[in-house]
Design a protein around this motif. Structure first.
Motif, short mmCIF file in Angstrom:
data_model
loop_
_atom_site.label_atom_id
_atom_site.label_comp_id
_atom_site.label_asym_id
_atom_site.label_seq_id
_atom_site.Cartn_x
_atom_site.Cartn_y
_atom_site.Cartn_z
N LEU A 115 -4.92 9.95 6.44
CA LEU A 115 -4.21 9.04 5.52
C LEU A 115 -4.76 9.21 4.16
O LEU A 115 -6.15 9.01 4.10
N LYS A 116 -3.79 8.98 2.92
CA LYS A 116 -4.82 9.22 1.71
C LYS A 116 -3.93 8.37 0.84
O LYS A 116 -2.63 8.36 0.61
N GLU A 117 -4.72 7.32 0.17
CA GLU A 117 -4.18 6.39 -0.68
C GLU A 117 -3.90 6.97 -1.87
O GLU A 117 -4.69 7.52 -2.49
N ILE A 118 -2.45 6.75 -2.54
CA ILE A 118 -2.39 7.10 -3.71
C ILE A 118 -2.08 6.18 -4.86
O ILE A 118 -1.63 6.57 -6.08
N GLY A 119 -1.76 4.81 -4.36
CA GLY A 119 -1.78 3.80 -5.46
C GLY A 119 -0.40 3.70 -6.02
O GLY A 119 0.40 4.62 -5.75
N PRO A 120 -0.06 2.77 -6.71
CA PRO A 120 -0.97 1.54 -7.05
C PRO A 120 -0.86 0.57 -5.82
O PRO A 120 -0.33 0.75 -4.90
N ARG A 121 -1.63 -0.44 -5.83
CA ARG A 121 -1.75 -1.39 -4.73
C ARG A 121 -1.81 -2.97 -5.31
O ARG A 121 -2.24 -3.04 -6.38
N PHE A 122 -1.25 -3.60 -4.71
CA PHE A 122 -1.09 -5.25 -5.16
C PHE A 122 -0.74 -6.09 -4.07
O PHE A 122 -0.31 -5.70 -2.88
N GLU A 123 -0.63 -7.40 -4.31
CA GLU A 123 -0.49 -8.49 -3.26
C GLU A 123 0.90 -8.98 -3.83
O GLU A 123 0.76 -9.40 -5.22
N ARG B 253 0.87 -1.20 0.04
CA ARG B 253 0.14 0.03 0.23
C ARG B 253 0.89 1.42 -0.04
O ARG B 253 1.95 1.20 0.44
N HIS B 254 0.28 2.31 -0.57
CA HIS B 254 1.17 3.35 -0.51
C HIS B 254 0.17 4.74 -0.25
O HIS B 254 -0.95 4.91 -0.77
N HIS B 255 0.59 5.32 0.76
CA HIS B 255 -0.05 6.50 1.18
C HIS B 255 0.71 7.65 1.23
O HIS B 255 2.10 7.90 1.27
N ILE B 256 -0.08 8.74 1.30
CA ILE B 256 0.65 10.06 1.93
C ILE B 256 -0.35 10.46 3.18
O ILE B 256 -1.27 10.20 3.42
N TYR B 257 0.37 11.21 4.15
CA TYR B 257 -0.60 11.61 5.45
C TYR B 257 -0.46 13.17 5.40
O TYR B 257 0.59 13.75 5.23
#
Length: 293
Positions: free
Chosen positions: A248-256, A233-237
């Motif tokens: 927190l704000k997710e800015i993507g991308p996301r994966f497993e 997960r990729h965020h900025i706060y």
């Protein structure tokens, strides 16, 4: 350059061969230290070597007393300079894969994208060695869906093979205003639930893809392990309401990610020794957790 690589590889294999001798010597010194601290007699089998071993013990400090392995040597100096990463794909990548790799080049600082073209893996690895790259990341796909990630550390390895699942890229999120722009500042890292030796090894492989961030950086990258599936997960706060209010704000991308193999060598070395590989058809594999307790 070819002679230099052969020499470096020979030195690496020589250090690896010395591990058994160094471990045996360390055990002898440990027994002598314990005997001296507890006031007990020196073990009978060590009395002939006691004088020489005590001289070595007197010259050692906290860093030199513990023997290092070839696994330690791979990342021994990784923190002294920022990583330099090459990102590439298969020879004829689809548009979704190209978009995903473009986003990964921003996720990993100091990463450069390269169109694979007609180059073979051995040529890419050799070129990266000569230009002081620290890692090569190869992204694979199946019918336009990214499904594999290979992280190869240079110059000796290791090489980690991950399966890619549930990939959601930034351009697939319709609300562009909600996710905002992706900053390029060095991110803080959160590595959660990597408690076993294999988990620590995996965390090191992922950790050293990122340089040391500045304290005031508001960008966060998370690798969270749950049942051996590593969620990225990729965020900025932001602290809009003061220091105790964090948004927190997710800015993507996301994966497993799912680790399935680690090799003690680079990706172009077919003869490299396997450090660990998952055995999916064993009866107990589904019940066991490898990266955490």
């Amino acid at each position: 350059m070819l002679r230099r690589n052969i020499r470096l590889r020979r030195e690496y294999l020589y250090r690896k061969s010395l591990e058994g001798k160094e471990r045996l010597l360390y055990e002898k010194k440990r027994k002598i230290r314990e005997a001296l601290q507890e006031g007990k007699p020196i073990p009978t089998e060590l009395r002939n070597e006691e004088a020489a071993l005590r001289r070595e013990i007197d010259l050692e400090d906290e860093n030199t007393a513990v023997p290092r392995t070839h696994i330690d040597d791979e990342y021994a100096f990784a923190a002294e300079k920022d990583p330099k990463i090459l990102l590439t794909t298969s020879r004829d990548p689809s548009a979704p894969l190209q978009q995903f790799v473009k986003e990964l080049s921003i996720v990993f600082p100091n990463a450069q994208r390269m169109n694979r073209g007609g180059q073979v893996i051995s040529e890419i690895i050799e070129s990266c060695r000569s230009h002081d790259y620290t890692d090569v990341i190869l992204v694979h796909e199946h019918r336009g869906v990214p499904d594999g990630l290979i992280v190869c550390h240079l110059p000796y390895g290791p090489t980690a093979y991950f399966g890619l699942l549930n990939v959601v890229t930034r351009h697939e999120i319709r609300d562009k205003k909600a996710i905002g722009t992706m900053p390029e500042a060095y991110p803080h890292l959160i590595l959660d639930n990597f408690s076993t030796k294999l988990g620590e090894r995996t965390a090191n492989i992922l950790k050293y893809l990122f340089p040391v961030p500045k304290p005031d950086t508001k960008r966060i990258v998370t690798f969270a392990n749950k049942s051996d599936y590593i969620s990225f997960r990729h965020h900025i706060y932001e602290k809009q309401g003061g220091p105790k209010s964090v948004e927190l704000k997710e800015i993507g991308p996301r994966f497993e990610l799912r680790l399935y193999q680690i090799k003690l060598g680079t990706v172009d070395q077919a003869e490299a020794q396997l450090e660990w590989v998952i055995r999916p058809y064993m009866n107990t594999t589904r019940k066991r957790k490898f990266l955490s307790d």
